[in-house]
Design a protein around this motif. Structure first.
Motif, mmCIF file in Angstrom:
data_model
loop_
_atom_site.group_PDB
_atom_site.id
_atom_site.type_symbol
_atom_site.label_atom_id
_atom_site.label_comp_id
_atom_site.label_asym_id
_atom_site.label_seq_id
_atom_site.Cartn_x
_atom_site.Cartn_y
_atom_site.Cartn_z
ATOM 1 N N GLN A 1 88.802 80.432 -1.536
ATOM 2 C CA GLN A 1 89.952 79.531 -1.683
ATOM 3 C C GLN A 1 91.153 80.061 -0.899
ATOM 4 O OE1 GLN A 1 91.359 79.459 -5.773
ATOM 5 N NE2 GLN A 1 90.133 81.242 -6.220
ATOM 6 N N LEU A 2 92.067 79.141 -0.607
ATOM 7 C CA LEU A 2 93.311 79.536 0.062
ATOM 8 C C LEU A 2 94.088 80.456 -0.874
ATOM 9 C CD1 LEU A 2 94.217 75.973 1.350
ATOM 10 C CD2 LEU A 2 93.591 77.900 2.797
ATOM 11 N N CYS A 3 94.767 81.463 -0.291
ATOM 12 C CA CYS A 3 95.556 82.392 -1.118
ATOM 13 C C CYS A 3 96.658 81.621 -1.858
ATOM 14 C CB CYS A 3 96.238 83.436 -0.242
ATOM 15 S SG CYS A 3 95.140 84.370 0.800
ATOM 16 N N GLN A 4 97.035 82.149 -3.012
ATOM 17 C CA GLN A 4 98.182 81.583 -3.737
ATOM 18 C C GLN A 4 99.397 81.619 -2.806
ATOM 19 O OE1 GLN A 4 98.931 80.667 -7.041
ATOM 20 N NE2 GLN A 4 96.729 80.438 -7.368
ATOM 21 N N GLY A 5 100.044 80.492 -2.615
ATOM 22 C CA GLY A 5 101.258 80.467 -1.787
ATOM 23 C C GLY A 5 100.973 80.310 -0.298
ATOM 24 N N CYS A 6 99.713 80.073 0.067
ATOM 25 C CA CYS A 6 99.370 79.874 1.492
ATOM 26 C C CYS A 6 100.091 78.637 2.028
ATOM 27 C CB CYS A 6 97.862 79.693 1.625
ATOM 28 S SG CYS A 6 97.364 79.206 3.278
ATOM 29 N N PRO A 7 100.678 78.724 3.213
ATOM 30 C CA PRO A 7 101.395 77.550 3.754
ATOM 31 C C PRO A 7 100.498 76.325 3.949
ATOM 32 C CG PRO A 7 101.212 79.325 5.386
ATOM 33 C CD PRO A 7 100.789 79.898 4.085
ATOM 34 N N HIS A 8 99.208 76.547 4.170
ATOM 35 C CA HIS A 8 98.317 75.393 4.397
ATOM 36 C C HIS A 8 98.263 74.478 3.173
ATOM 37 C CE1 HIS A 8 97.344 77.551 7.910
ATOM 38 N NE2 HIS A 8 96.339 78.252 7.459
ATOM 39 N N ILE A 9 98.459 75.045 1.995
ATOM 40 C CA ILE A 9 98.391 74.226 0.773
ATOM 41 C C ILE A 9 99.445 73.124 0.836
ATOM 42 C CG2 ILE A 9 98.753 74.250 -1.750
ATOM 43 C CD1 ILE A 9 97.609 77.124 -1.734
ATOM 44 N N GLY B 1 88.996 78.197 10.652
ATOM 45 C CA GLY B 1 90.109 79.078 10.274
ATOM 46 C C GLY B 1 90.274 78.996 8.773
ATOM 47 N N CYS B 2 91.269 79.709 8.227
ATOM 48 C CA CYS B 2 91.511 79.651 6.775
ATOM 49 C C CYS B 2 91.652 78.211 6.306
ATOM 50 C CB CYS B 2 92.793 80.380 6.416
ATOM 51 S SG CYS B 2 92.654 82.168 6.456
ATOM 52 N N TYR B 3 92.311 77.395 7.128
ATOM 53 C CA TYR B 3 92.606 76.020 6.718
ATOM 54 C C TYR B 3 91.349 75.172 6.517
ATOM 55 C CZ TYR B 3 92.134 75.839 11.730
ATOM 56 O OH TYR B 3 91.648 76.011 13.001
ATOM 57 N N ASP C 1 100.699 76.180 12.049
ATOM 58 C CA ASP C 1 101.128 77.379 12.759
ATOM 59 C C ASP C 1 101.597 78.435 11.759
ATOM 60 O OD1 ASP C 1 102.261 79.298 14.313
ATOM 61 O OD2 ASP C 1 103.477 77.941 15.530
ATOM 62 N N ASN C 2 100.685 79.369 11.441
ATOM 63 C CA ASN C 2 101.066 80.442 10.501
ATOM 64 C C ASN C 2 101.316 81.754 11.236
ATOM 65 O OD1 ASN C 2 98.525 81.161 11.192
ATOM 66 N ND2 ASN C 2 97.657 81.112 9.134
ATOM 67 N N GLY C 3 101.393 81.670 12.571
ATOM 68 C CA GLY C 3 101.799 82.825 13.376
ATOM 69 C C GLY C 3 100.801 83.962 13.431
ATOM 70 N N VAL D 1 96.184 85.068 13.354
ATOM 71 C CA VAL D 1 94.786 84.669 13.179
ATOM 72 C C VAL D 1 94.420 85.116 11.760
ATOM 73 C CG1 VAL D 1 92.492 84.697 14.223
ATOM 74 C CG2 VAL D 1 94.470 85.260 15.612
ATOM 75 N N GLY D 2 94.709 84.256 10.797
ATOM 76 C CA GLY D 2 94.627 84.656 9.384
ATOM 77 C C GLY D 2 93.232 85.007 8.931
ATOM 78 N N MET D 3 92.269 84.203 9.315
ATOM 79 C CA MET D 3 90.931 84.316 8.736
ATOM 80 C C MET D 3 90.240 85.643 9.059
ATOM 81 S SD MET D 3 87.899 81.582 8.999
ATOM 82 C CE MET D 3 87.189 81.009 7.484
ATOM 83 N N GLU E 1 104.801 81.346 8.133
ATOM 84 C CA GLU E 1 103.905 82.497 8.325
ATOM 85 C C GLU E 1 102.907 82.634 7.182
ATOM 86 O OE1 GLU E 1 105.952 86.225 8.632
ATOM 87 O OE2 GLU E 1 104.235 87.217 9.557
ATOM 88 N N CYS E 2 101.699 83.064 7.525
ATOM 89 C CA CYS E 2 100.677 83.416 6.533
ATOM 90 C C CYS E 2 101.276 84.447 5.572
ATOM 91 C CB CYS E 2 99.488 83.996 7.291
ATOM 92 S SG CYS E 2 98.409 85.058 6.341
ATOM 93 N N ILE E 3 101.144 84.218 4.273
ATOM 94 C CA ILE E 3 101.815 85.167 3.361
ATOM 95 C C ILE E 3 101.129 86.535 3.365
ATOM 96 C CG2 ILE E 3 102.950 83.548 1.765
ATOM 97 C CD1 ILE E 3 100.564 84.101 -0.117
ATOM 98 N N GLU E 4 99.853 86.558 3.653
ATOM 99 C CA GLU E 4 99.149 87.856 3.686
ATOM 100 C C GLU E 4 99.665 88.695 4.853
ATOM 101 O OE1 GLU E 4 97.028 89.263 1.517
ATOM 102 O OE2 GLU E 4 97.577 87.538 0.294
ATOM 103 N N THR E 5 99.826 88.060 6.020
ATOM 104 C CA THR E 5 100.340 88.774 7.195
ATOM 105 C C THR E 5 101.784 89.202 6.949
ATOM 106 O OG1 THR E 5 98.969 87.345 8.537
ATOM 107 C CG2 THR E 5 100.576 88.641 9.714
#
Ligand code: SF4
Length: 540
Positions: A354-362, A385-387, A455-457, A459-461, A522-526
């Motif tokens: 699943q997408l991370c909690q708070g992921c911008p894609h949500i 990709g993550c999305y 655009d989460n700035g 390569v998240g996945m 931005e991807c919250i993990e990054t």
């Protein structure tokens, strides 16, 4: 010699450094990503060799060809489906007169742990008529990387090093040696070997066929393809052919098997036909244990003259899909499956990705869903990709995931087929990888569709590698396609902007031409990782 604990991927990277590479290129993709990550980190600490991510696997391969052209050694890395993207320069490079050793490390993903398919890169090596080495552990991975560069320069061909997920992502102690010096810079005097004009390419192809004979002879003699126990004059009921990790699964069962079973292990291709024939002459039946597609099994019939029973993946002796397992190999050998000790109370709950909690894609997907409402005729394509996780509940926001960059072209096709409301969703890195060429097509045709670039700035996945171009330059690039500037929009996917984002997306979906919306956060993990790193650097 010293001992180091290395991942399979890291064994390739260090092997390449010790082989004297001057550069390494790649595109991130599980399970190959850690090869170039290691080399980028190595370059940061030691200043060389050059190591960089590229827009996609094709550009990475072409960069590598340039390094080889001027006489230096180079490594190029990708995952199996990435090789489809690089197929054009890769297959053509078999016809080149490779100078500086060029090694392609490609990691296959049997079992599709994080891939769209299970394809087996050994077929690509065969298609290009080059040598493929297939290690079965980390030590062999390191040694075969060194050997691959030697072979590349000996036969003047690219050499493929084929890994699989379980090898790429597991660690073991590796004995490593010293670093060799880089090749010196030199341009070829004879350019024919690098000119694939029809007249020269025809001659180069003849040269490749001549080399193929030498490669067959080399593979037939190679210690990488050991034939054991096939004593002349004796007939055995069973013979075994293993390749790659298949040998490990077979070896685990040796204490329970007759010590008299002849066995050929293959880790250097083209297939060693002489040894295969010797094995077959000594056996009534052969079981082939290989990881991936049944490449060896399919080839046997064409190599063997006699009628002999061949078992493996094609006749169901081993499972056709997924990774090999110790139990599957035991069953194929006629042994009982092992009783595994069960730990009461240790059953883990299923955890769908699943997408991370708070992921911008949500937030972006929620805005798209709301903009589309209950219009079941609308089409929303997506990409790798993550999305891609937006396909799953609770979002169910996207309908297609095919291959890197396909979303925009598929949306264009759907719009041109008459669908009224079409949205393509694609990440910034995937857009730069191979989505952009389809946007050029759509801009030329002013196709009535909306492209949403998530655009989460990063390569998240694959763990947060840098994208090739930052957001600001992506924007200018899109503007350069002369799409109506009024229909190039930006949104910030945050809860507080939900209504505004829904409105902008709905307006652009109803626009009777091409529109592009860049959804930037931005991807919250990054972001977390970068913050932590900055704090650590601040303390240092
Ligand atoms: S890694 Fe980043 S982009 Fe991927 S799901 Fe998590 S927050 Fe979203």
């Amino acid at each position: 010699m010293s001992d180091i604990v290395l991942l399979g991927d890291e064994a390739v990277a260090l092997g390449a450094v010790h082989a004297g590479i001057s550069a390494a290129y790649g595109y991130p993709g599980t399970p190959s990503t850690e090869i170039l990550e290691f080399l980028i980190d190595y370059k940061t600490r030691h200043g060389a060799p050059h190591a960089a991510w590229c827009s996609n696997e094709k550009t990475a391969y072409e960069d590598a060809l340039g390094v080889s052209f001027v006489g230096k050694r180079v490594l190029v890395t990708m995952k199996h489906v990435g090789l489809n993207v690089a197929a054009d320069p890769f297959v053509n490079s078999g016809l080149l007169n490779i100078r500086g050793g060029l090694v392609l490390a490609v990691a296959d993903d049997p079992g599709m742990h994080s891939s769209q398919n299970e394809q087996d890169s050994r077929f690509f090596a065969e298609f290009a008529k080059i040598i493929c080495l297939e290690p079965r552990n980390q030590q062999e991975t390191y040694e075969m990387t060194l050997e691959a560069f030697e072979l590349s320069e000996k036969f003047h061909i690219p050499v493929m090093l084929r890994l699989v997920t379980r090898l790429a992502h597991s660690r073991a102690i590796v004995k490593v040696g010293a670093k060799r010096d880089e090749n010196s810079l030199s341009k070829p005097e004879e350019k024919r070997g690098w000119m694939l004009l029809p007249a020269t390419a025809r001659q180069n192809y003849l040269d490749l066929l001549e080399k193929e004979k030498e490669m067959l002879a080399w593979a037939g003699d190679s210690a990488r393809n050991p034939l054991e126990n096939a004593r002349g004059g004796k007939k055995y009921p069973l013979g075994i052919i293993t390749s790659g990790l298949g040998r490990n699964y077979y070896d685990e069962n040796l204490p329970e098997l007759s010590s008299e079973i002849p066995r050929l292990h293959i880790s250097a291709y083209p297939l060693p036909r002489n040894k295969i024939r010797t094995l077959a002459a000594a056996c009534e039946r052969i079981i082939v244990i290989e990881e991936g597609y049944p490449l060896i099994e399919e080839k046997l019939k064409g190599i063997l003259e006699q009628d002999i029973t061949i078992s493996g993946k094609l006749d169901g002796t081993l499972p056709r899909t997924g990774e090999l397992t110790p139990d599957a190999v035991r069953r194929a050998l006629g042994l009982e499956a092992r009783q595994l000790r069960s730990e009461p109370g240790m059953e883990l709950p299923g955890r769908p990705p699943q997408l991370c909690q708070g992921c911008p894609h949500i937030d972006t997907y929620q805005a798209i869903n709301e903009a589309i409402g209950d219009d079941s005729h609308a089409v929303v394509t997506s990409d790798i990709g993550c999305y891609a996780l937006g396909a799953l509940p609770p979002y169910r926001a996207i309908e297609t995931i095919v291959c890197m960059g396909a979303s925009i072209g598929m949306a264009k096709g759907a719009a041109e087929a008459g669908v009224q409301r079409v949205v393509a969703t694609i990440g910034d890195s995937t857009f730069l990888h191979s989505g952009i060429t389809s946007l050029v097509d759509a801009a030329a045709a002013d196709t009535p569709m909306t492209v949403v670039i998530l655009d989460n700035g990063t390569v998240g996945m694959t763990g947060g590698q840098e994208t090739i171009l930052p957001t600001s330059r992506v924007h200018r690039m899109i503007e350069g396609l002369e799409i109506d500037p009024a229909h190039i929009r930006s949104i910030t996917p945050l809860k507080k902007n939900a209504e505004e984002n829904r409105r902008i997306i709905a307006e652009e979906i109803d626009h009777p031409g091409l529109s592009v919306i860049v959804s930037i956060r931005e991807c919250i993990e990054t972001a977390k990782r970068d913050k932590k790193k900055a704090a650590q650097e601040g303390q240092a």
